[in-house]
Write a protein that holds these residues in place. Sequence first.
Motif, short mmCIF file in Angstrom:
data_model
loop_
_atom_site.label_atom_id
_atom_site.label_comp_id
_atom_site.label_asym_id
_atom_site.label_seq_id
_atom_site.Cartn_x
_atom_site.Cartn_y
_atom_site.Cartn_z
N PHE A 79 -30.56 0.37 44.93
CA PHE A 79 -31.74 1.24 45.02
C PHE A 79 -31.63 2.51 44.20
N ARG A 80 -30.64 2.57 43.31
CA ARG A 80 -30.49 3.75 42.46
C ARG A 80 -31.23 3.55 41.14
N GLY A 81 -31.82 4.64 40.65
CA GLY A 81 -32.51 4.61 39.37
C GLY A 81 -32.20 5.86 38.58
N ILE A 82 -32.45 5.81 37.29
CA ILE A 82 -32.16 6.95 36.41
C ILE A 82 -32.95 8.17 36.84
N ASN A 83 -34.21 7.97 37.19
CA ASN A 83 -35.07 9.08 37.62
C ASN A 83 -35.41 8.98 39.10
N GLY A 84 -34.45 8.55 39.89
CA GLY A 84 -34.69 8.44 41.32
C GLY A 84 -34.74 7.00 41.79
N ASN A 85 -35.94 6.43 41.85
CA ASN A 85 -36.14 5.09 42.38
C ASN A 85 -36.41 4.09 41.26
N PRO A 86 -35.71 2.95 41.23
CA PRO A 86 -35.96 1.95 40.19
C PRO A 86 -37.35 1.34 40.32
N ASP A 87 -37.90 0.87 39.19
CA ASP A 87 -39.23 0.28 39.22
C ASP A 87 -39.18 -1.15 39.76
N ARG A 88 -40.37 -1.74 39.91
CA ARG A 88 -40.48 -3.08 40.52
C ARG A 88 -39.69 -4.12 39.74
N ALA A 89 -39.83 -4.12 38.42
CA ALA A 89 -39.15 -5.13 37.59
C ALA A 89 -37.63 -5.04 37.74
N THR A 90 -37.11 -3.82 37.79
CA THR A 90 -35.67 -3.63 37.95
C THR A 90 -35.19 -4.15 39.29
N LEU A 91 -35.94 -3.84 40.35
CA LEU A 91 -35.55 -4.29 41.69
C LEU A 91 -35.60 -5.81 41.81
N VAL A 92 -36.65 -6.42 41.27
CA VAL A 92 -36.77 -7.89 41.32
C VAL A 92 -35.59 -8.52 40.61
N ALA A 93 -35.23 -7.99 39.42
CA ALA A 93 -34.10 -8.52 38.66
C ALA A 93 -32.78 -8.34 39.41
N ARG A 94 -32.62 -7.19 40.06
CA ARG A 94 -31.38 -6.94 40.81
C ARG A 94 -31.24 -7.87 42.01
N PHE A 95 -32.34 -8.09 42.73
CA PHE A 95 -32.28 -9.01 43.87
C PHE A 95 -31.98 -10.44 43.40
N ALA A 96 -32.55 -10.84 42.27
CA ALA A 96 -32.30 -12.18 41.72
C ALA A 96 -30.83 -12.31 41.32
N ALA A 97 -30.27 -11.28 40.70
CA ALA A 97 -28.86 -11.30 40.31
C ALA A 97 -27.96 -11.37 41.54
N LEU A 98 -28.34 -10.66 42.59
CA LEU A 98 -27.56 -10.67 43.83
C LEU A 98 -27.53 -12.08 44.43
#
Length: 282
Positions: A79-98
């Motif tokens: 749930f970490r992002g460069i400017n606070g919270n990651p965007d939807r595309a980043t989160l979807v990709a991270r959950f898929a990688a997990l």
Amino acid sequence: METIGSQKIWSFFDRRGCQIAKNTAVRQGPGHRVGSYLELATKIAELQFLNRDHVLLFRGQGADHRNVKRNSSLKPTLFRGINGNPDRATLVARFAALQRAERFLVADYAKAKLLGVERLKRHRILRWSILQHYEVCETPLLDVTHSIRIAASFASLAGTATAFLYVLGVPNLSGAITASAEAGLQIVRLSSVCPPSAVRPHIQEGYLLGEYPDMAGYEQRENYFPYEMDFGRRLVAKFSFSPASFWKNDDFPQVARSALYPSEKSDPLYRLALGVKKQMGG
């Protein structure tokens, strides 16, 4: 996750000693300065005595990361992002990688014939715990420890002039996994999750914190506000210190990097995790 402090909490701010506090004040403060390990340990003993409704766990960092409201922020890597919270595309990709990493982990774990494979297959939180602790990929979990010395040693490894130790309050622990619907927390004791041959979790006296119920995917993440997934909400106290002088008493030496991070030769679960990371393209 519920914010700690619906019941009063005690903390340190200035030289007046321990006092009743609110979580927000702890997060916004600069961190109570301590000069030595013995001073830190003594003050944490007082915190545990006064905050008797909570078990205290610790996290050490080389910097005090803050959110847009200037509150100390302790977010899981996913749930970490460069400017606070990651965007939807980043989160979807991270959950898929997990999810991919979980499949590789179970398969390799079974091939290695390590103890506990059936539990690993059944419980997602256990798979996440190993993947997070061995830094295979981003997960919804946060690494903490039951050891003040381990946390302070981690904070000192960063090489910064000022290091920080965070004290988090959690419900009473019960077994390998503690789930509290009231607090919205899960606490995993790594020594009960990893096989006895795994060195790192036992040396580090590691625990993992996560949301309860599991944050299984992006769709479930949409049911939460970003601030709810910040373990800064569980802060009881925040300490700052100078690593250069903090370890001056030889009775309490800093734990060496080589001890905190045993080599792959001595830790079979680390070797397995490196294999999973390689399959992930890392």
